[in-house]
Every structure is written in C-alpha cells, then in structure tokens.
Design a protein around this motif. Structure first.
Motif, mmCIF file in Angstrom:
data_model
loop_
_atom_site.group_PDB
_atom_site.id
_atom_site.type_symbol
_atom_site.label_atom_id
_atom_site.label_comp_id
_atom_site.label_asym_id
_atom_site.label_seq_id
_atom_site.Cartn_x
_atom_site.Cartn_y
_atom_site.Cartn_z
ATOM 1 N N ALA A 1 0.850 -1.179 0.000
ATOM 2 C CA ALA A 1 0.000 0.000 0.000
ATOM 3 C C ALA A 1 0.893 1.238 0.000
ATOM 4 N N ALA A 2 0.339 2.353 -0.434
ATOM 5 C CA ALA A 2 1.113 3.590 -0.581
ATOM 6 C C ALA A 2 1.808 3.950 0.733
ATOM 7 N N GLY A 3 3.135 4.129 0.644
ATOM 8 C CA GLY A 3 3.894 4.552 1.810
ATOM 9 C C GLY A 3 4.051 3.502 2.896
ATOM 10 N N ARG A 4 3.800 2.270 2.542
ATOM 11 C CA ARG A 4 3.888 1.209 3.556
ATOM 12 C C ARG A 4 4.755 0.058 3.058
ATOM 13 N N GLY A 5 5.039 -0.859 3.941
ATOM 14 C CA GLY A 5 5.848 -2.016 3.601
ATOM 15 C C GLY A 5 5.043 -3.051 2.835
ATOM 16 N N LEU A 6 5.624 -4.203 2.697
ATOM 17 C CA LEU A 6 4.988 -5.262 1.936
ATOM 18 C C LEU A 6 4.256 -6.231 2.844
ATOM 19 N N GLN A 7 3.105 -6.651 2.397
ATOM 20 C CA GLN A 7 2.309 -7.617 3.140
ATOM 21 C C GLN A 7 2.136 -8.861 2.287
ATOM 22 N N LEU A 8 2.499 -9.999 2.841
ATOM 23 C CA LEU A 8 2.323 -11.257 2.120
ATOM 24 C C LEU A 8 0.848 -11.609 2.048
ATOM 25 N N LEU A 9 0.365 -11.879 0.836
ATOM 26 C CA LEU A 9 -1.040 -12.236 0.637
ATOM 27 C C LEU A 9 -1.211 -13.749 0.501
ATOM 28 N N PHE A 10 -0.458 -14.333 -0.413
ATOM 29 C CA PHE A 10 -0.560 -15.773 -0.697
ATOM 30 C C PHE A 10 0.828 -16.323 -1.019
ATOM 31 N N TYR A 11 0.975 -17.616 -0.782
ATOM 32 C CA TYR A 11 2.156 -18.299 -1.282
ATOM 33 C C TYR A 11 1.772 -19.699 -1.721
ATOM 34 N N SER A 12 2.619 -20.262 -2.584
ATOM 35 C CA SER A 12 2.333 -21.569 -3.161
ATOM 36 C C SER A 12 3.633 -22.361 -3.287
ATOM 37 N N VAL A 13 3.586 -23.607 -2.832
ATOM 38 C CA VAL A 13 4.761 -24.466 -2.934
ATOM 39 C C VAL A 13 4.625 -25.467 -4.068
ATOM 40 N N GLY B 1 -1.560 -25.978 -7.717
ATOM 41 C CA GLY B 1 -2.805 -26.172 -6.993
ATOM 42 C C GLY B 1 -2.723 -26.009 -5.492
ATOM 43 N N GLN B 2 -1.536 -25.717 -4.969
ATOM 44 C CA GLN B 2 -1.357 -25.557 -3.522
ATOM 45 C C GLN B 2 -1.233 -24.072 -3.196
ATOM 46 N N ILE B 3 -2.233 -23.535 -2.521
ATOM 47 C CA ILE B 3 -2.275 -22.116 -2.193
ATOM 48 C C ILE B 3 -2.479 -21.964 -0.696
ATOM 49 N N SER B 4 -1.666 -21.098 -0.099
ATOM 50 C CA SER B 4 -1.852 -20.747 1.307
ATOM 51 C C SER B 4 -2.138 -19.261 1.395
ATOM 52 N N SER B 5 -3.169 -18.931 2.136
ATOM 53 C CA SER B 5 -3.576 -17.542 2.295
ATOM 54 C C SER B 5 -3.090 -17.021 3.631
ATOM 55 N N GLU B 6 -2.519 -15.845 3.593
ATOM 56 C CA GLU B 6 -1.987 -15.254 4.821
ATOM 57 C C GLU B 6 -2.946 -14.282 5.476
ATOM 58 N N VAL B 7 -3.753 -13.629 4.668
ATOM 59 C CA VAL B 7 -4.621 -12.578 5.189
ATOM 60 C C VAL B 7 -6.009 -12.748 4.581
ATOM 61 N N LEU C 1 11.385 -16.421 7.661
ATOM 62 C CA LEU C 1 10.943 -17.393 8.640
ATOM 63 C C LEU C 1 11.101 -18.775 8.029
ATOM 64 N N PRO C 2 12.072 -19.548 8.476
ATOM 65 C CA PRO C 2 12.331 -20.859 7.862
ATOM 66 C C PRO C 2 11.271 -21.890 8.221
ATOM 67 N N GLN C 3 10.079 -21.670 7.690
ATOM 68 C CA GLN C 3 8.974 -22.584 7.922
ATOM 69 C C GLN C 3 8.440 -23.005 6.569
ATOM 70 N N GLY C 4 9.011 -24.056 6.017
ATOM 71 C CA GLY C 4 8.542 -24.539 4.729
ATOM 72 C C GLY C 4 8.838 -23.561 3.612
ATOM 73 N N ALA C 5 7.876 -22.759 3.253
ATOM 74 C CA ALA C 5 8.038 -21.851 2.122
ATOM 75 C C ALA C 5 8.805 -20.597 2.483
ATOM 76 N N GLN C 6 9.243 -20.478 3.705
ATOM 77 C CA GLN C 6 10.022 -19.324 4.169
ATOM 78 C C GLN C 6 9.383 -18.000 3.807
ATOM 79 N N LYS C 7 8.380 -17.654 4.536
ATOM 80 C CA LYS C 7 7.704 -16.391 4.324
ATOM 81 C C LYS C 7 8.575 -15.260 4.847
ATOM 82 N N LEU C 8 8.523 -14.117 4.153
ATOM 83 C CA LEU C 8 9.276 -12.947 4.548
ATOM 84 C C LEU C 8 8.385 -11.968 5.297
#
Lengths: 111, 114
Positions: free
Chosen positions: A39-51, A54-60, B95-102
């Motif tokens: 977001a403007a003037g802010r740091g980065l926020q992790l939304l999703f990651y995938s290993v 078809g594998q999706i993990s949601s953070e927020v 964070l060294p937890q699997g996918a290592q989230k930052l």
C-alpha cells in the motif's frame, strides 16, 4: 538465468469489477511463488504463497484469491474489487525456501 | 509474532557521505535476514542476505550489513553514497517454515542531496 514477469504493469478498474493479475517465472522448475501487496507509503504484506501446482496458502483474509494452474504461473484474482484493493502488487519466487526474487510489480488503482 | 522495525522512515544524506540504515527484528531464533532496495515504481532488488557464518556480509552496489545477535539488528551501511542510491530500502526477516515467508519492515526512504 531466471526471470519473472508480471502483467499488466498498470491497471485502473472500477469498484465491483473483476481482477486477474498474472505472474510467470522462466528458467526454473517447481519454484515457491508469492503474492505481496504494498500500500502507498507502507511495507509489503504477504497475501498468498504456493509451494506447488494447486497448492495455495492464504496469509490474510480478504477480497482476493490466488491460483497456480501451472508450475511457473501464479494468478491473483478478485470477483469484485473494493477501493481498498488499490496498491502495488508484487510477485516473487524462490527455490527451496531461500532468497526471494521479485517481479516488476503491477500498480492497481480502483476507482 | 515476528516483526521487523526500521526506525527511520526518511533519511537525507549528502552525496559522498556515509550511510547507515537501521533494522531491528523480533524473532525467537536466528532468522534469515535480507536487505532489498526499491526504486520508484519498480520491484524489489536484493542487496544482500545473511543466513549464517560471518556476521559482516557484502552486497551489491558497495553495500554491506552487519548482523548483531545481541542487539537483534542487521544494519545496512555504505561508506560513500551516490545520487543513484536514492530509493526505498527494506529490511526483511525470513521465517524458515517450509516456504520461508518474509516479514518486511516499513521501509526507509533515502534522499541524496547533491
């Protein structure tokens, strides 16, 4: 060498419209993939990651979703955009959970 | 919860002067540590990283950072800045937890005076 692409580079969308942002990685196999929002003037926020495919993990919990239909393709979507979805969206990849490398980003403006 | 603090939102230095950007983290073990740089409207570029070993790490563009476990800090330094160093700098903890989230700090915007 590996490269990461994001498109579009810029997007202006009305409130309530759908969204699809695409990220692709070249030159590697089975990467971990990530979506961040800045977001403007802010740091980065992790939304999703995938290993993997078809594998999706949601953070927020939010109005967005992610999919990984192919090994090196990561898509960020929304059915109905909100004003608060505006921001700079960054895709990143890593191998084996180590260093993350970022794409050029997509600037989204919701009006 | 893990967190990263960059106390300085904005720093201005003169070209040729030395630079130190501060980063403190909160984590239960020794994390992976990163510094990234972002030019306006661009993605993030990795400057340097620390995983283990020598606590003073060298990066690209003449930057270095020192990991101090006792202070939970990973400050970024450069002996002489150039006008092209003007950008936003982000410290991140892996964070060294699997996918290592930052987890990222809020960033420090660097302005260079001619």
């Amino acid at each position: 060498s590996q490269t990461i692409h994001q498109w579009p580079a810029t997007l202006v969308q009305p409130v309530g419209s759908p969204l699809s942002l695409e990220c692709t990685v070249e030159g590697t196999s089975n990467p971990n993939l990530y979506w961040y929002r800045q977001a403007a003037g802010r740091g980065l926020q992790l939304l999703f990651y995938s290993v993997g495919i078809g594998q999706i993990s949601s953070e927020v919990p939010q109005n967005l979703s992610a999919s990984r239909p192919q090994d090196r393709q990561f898509i960020l979507s929304s059915k109905k955009l909100l004003l608060s979805d505006s921001g700079f969206y960054l895709c990143a990849w890593s191998l084996g959970g180590e260093t993350q490398y970022f794409g050029p980003g997509t600037r989204l403006l919701v009006l | 919860a893990q967190s990263v603090t960059q106390p300085d939102i904005h720093i201005t230095v003169s070209e040729g002067a030395s630079l130190e950007l501060r980063c403190n983290y909160s984590y239960g073990a020794t994390p992976y540590l990163f510094w990234y740089v972002q030019s306006p409207g661009q993605g993030l570029q990795l400057l340097l990283k620390y995983f283990s070993g020598d606590t003073l790490v060298q990066g690209i563009k003449g930057f270095e950072a020192e990991f101090k476990r006792s202070q939970s800090s990973f400050n970024l330094r450069k002996p002489s800045v150039h006008w092209s160093d003007a950008a936003e700098y982000f410290c991140a903890v892996g964070l060294p937890q699997g996918a290592q989230k930052l987890v990222f700090g809020q960033g420090t915007r660097l302005t260079i005076n001619p």
